[in-house]
Design an enzyme around this catalytic site. Structure first.
Site, PDB file in Angstrom:
ATOM      1  N   LYS A  91       0.819  -1.206   0.000  1.00 45.37           N
ATOM      2  CA  LYS A  91       0.000   0.000   0.000  1.00 45.37           C
ATOM      3  C   LYS A  91       0.849   1.249   0.000  1.00 45.37           C
ATOM      4  CE  LYS A  91      -4.423  -1.569   1.772  1.00 45.37           C
ATOM      5  NZ  LYS A  91      -5.476  -1.414   2.782  1.00 45.37           N
ATOM      6  N   LYS A 147      -9.538 -12.844 -11.010  1.00 47.85           N
ATOM      7  CA  LYS A 147     -10.714 -12.949 -10.151  1.00 47.85           C
ATOM      8  C   LYS A 147     -11.668 -11.782 -10.390  1.00 47.85           C
ATOM      9  CE  LYS A 147     -10.806 -13.619  -5.525  1.00 47.85           C
ATOM     10  NZ  LYS A 147     -10.295 -13.852  -4.154  1.00 47.85           N
ATOM     11  N   LYS A 152     -14.152  -5.456  -8.220  1.00 45.47           N
ATOM     12  CA  LYS A 152     -14.780  -4.177  -8.534  1.00 45.47           C
ATOM     13  C   LYS A 152     -13.856  -3.262  -9.329  1.00 45.47           C
ATOM     14  CE  LYS A 152     -13.856  -1.914  -4.052  1.00 45.47           C
ATOM     15  NZ  LYS A 152     -12.675  -2.404  -3.547  1.00 45.47           N
TER      16      LYS A 152
END
Ligand code: TRP
Length: 333
Positions: free
Chosen positions: A115, A197, A200
């Protein structure tokens, strides 16, 4: 006498809209889990602000997600459903755990490294101490199990390390939880990129639980099928990833076996198959969407659910927090 159920806990970030992969994967099995365990589920809103967010989005998603979980069968009478920021004991315990977690340990977290690489302009302290808050979320309810996906395994490990360390100094304060490999259900892939996969972040290949039937149908009609010459509906994830994903979705949505589906579409080709999968999904999601909409129109009910949830959670969390405060030497109020 009825045996005491084991305790299970899970936090879910209200950071995106739930989709078919979430539903046909883990979510579907949660109603079985609340029969077997004493479950705590919370919307991990505190965790979302480690990355910049739009405030109105957090609010809307938190409420929508609660409604969706209830619509998917998480009966709030049978589990404790609440919002993380409504139970201040999480952050109060997190501070204590910050002081028992080492800089080196936190620096090694792969999620922190990933991140901070992605958000180089906002590597904040919350992103760094995120695992301490998560450890507090967990340990404060003394659960036996925490269901984990691959991406959260390391966080549960550090939680266990911190609990063992704390117990080593102060005696048995925390139950050391076990990771629980939950039934994952189907692993649904993206409709337009079947090697990845469903997610969103690839919205064209992703079917959201709240999506309109016509949009769902459009996405299925455009789904990628395979370029093999055979053009028949046959389950073979190596040679035919796109078609196999659609068979899997059809099976999960209708409860039919792969063989039955293959037989049903024998000789019919992809042109007939794709809309049929779309229709199966529309029918599977319809009751969830309608129930979610009904719940969202009943704000009073939802408020009552999350208030009751927070009260029940705070009662249990308060007990652990008082014990911890006493052990570390804070003067009792
Ligand atoms: N970190 C988890 C995630 O991003 C969410 C989470 C927060 C959580 N606190 C938790 C999960 C406690 C399990 C237990 O998915």
């Amino acid at each position: 006498m009825e045996q005491q159920k084991k305790v299970m806990l899970s936090g879910i970030q209200p950071s995106g809209d739930l989709h078919l992969g979430n539903y046909l994967g883990p979510l579907r099995h949660w109603p079985e889990m609340i029969e077997e365990f004493d479950c705590y589920f919370f919307m991990a809103d505190l965790h979302t602000i480690t990355v910049r967010q739009n405030p109105a989005d957090i609010r809307r998603r938190t409420l929508t997600q609660i409604a969706q979980y209830i619509a998917c069968g998480l009966d709030p009478e049978k589990c404790v459903l609440f919002v993380q920021s409504h139970v201040p004991a999480h952050t109060q315990l997190a501070w204590v755990l910050d002081c028992f977690t080492m800089f080196g340990e936190l620096s090694r977290m792969t999620q922190f490294k990933d991140k901070s690489a992605k958000n180089a302009e906002n590597i904040n302290a919350g992103l760094f101490t995120y695992p301490c808050l998560m450890a507090a979320d967990i340990l404060i309810y003394q659960p036996d199990f925490v269901p984990v996906g691959e991406d959260q395994k390391q966080h549960v490990e550090i939680c266990r390390d911190v609990a063992v360390r704390f117990n080593g100094i102060y005696g048995d304060v925390f139950k050391v939880p076990e990771p629980y490999i939950a039934k994952v259900g189907a692993r649904i892939m993206s409709l337009n990129a079947p090697e990845t996969k469903m997610s969103k972040s690839l919205p064209e290949g992703c079917v959201f639980l709240m999506e309109k039937p016509e949009d769902i149908m459009r996405k299925f009609k455009r789904a990628v099928t395979d370029s093999d010459t055979e053009r028949c509906v046959r389950y073979d994830p190596q040679a035919k990833p796109g078609v196999s994903n659609l068979i899997q979705i059809h099976a999960a949505a209708t409860g039919k076996s792969y063989e039955v589906i293959e037989a049903e579409f024998e000789g019919k080709g992809y042109g007939a198959f794709k809309p049929a999968v779309g229709e199966a999904v529309v029918e599977c999601l319809r009751p969830i969407r309608e129930e979610t909409e009904r719940l969202l129109a009943d704000k009073t009910y939802l408020e009552q659910v999350y208030r009751t949830g927070a009260e029940r959670a705070a009662y249990v969390a308060g007990k652990t927090l008082r014990k911890v405060y006493k052990k570390v030497g804070f003067l009792p109020q």
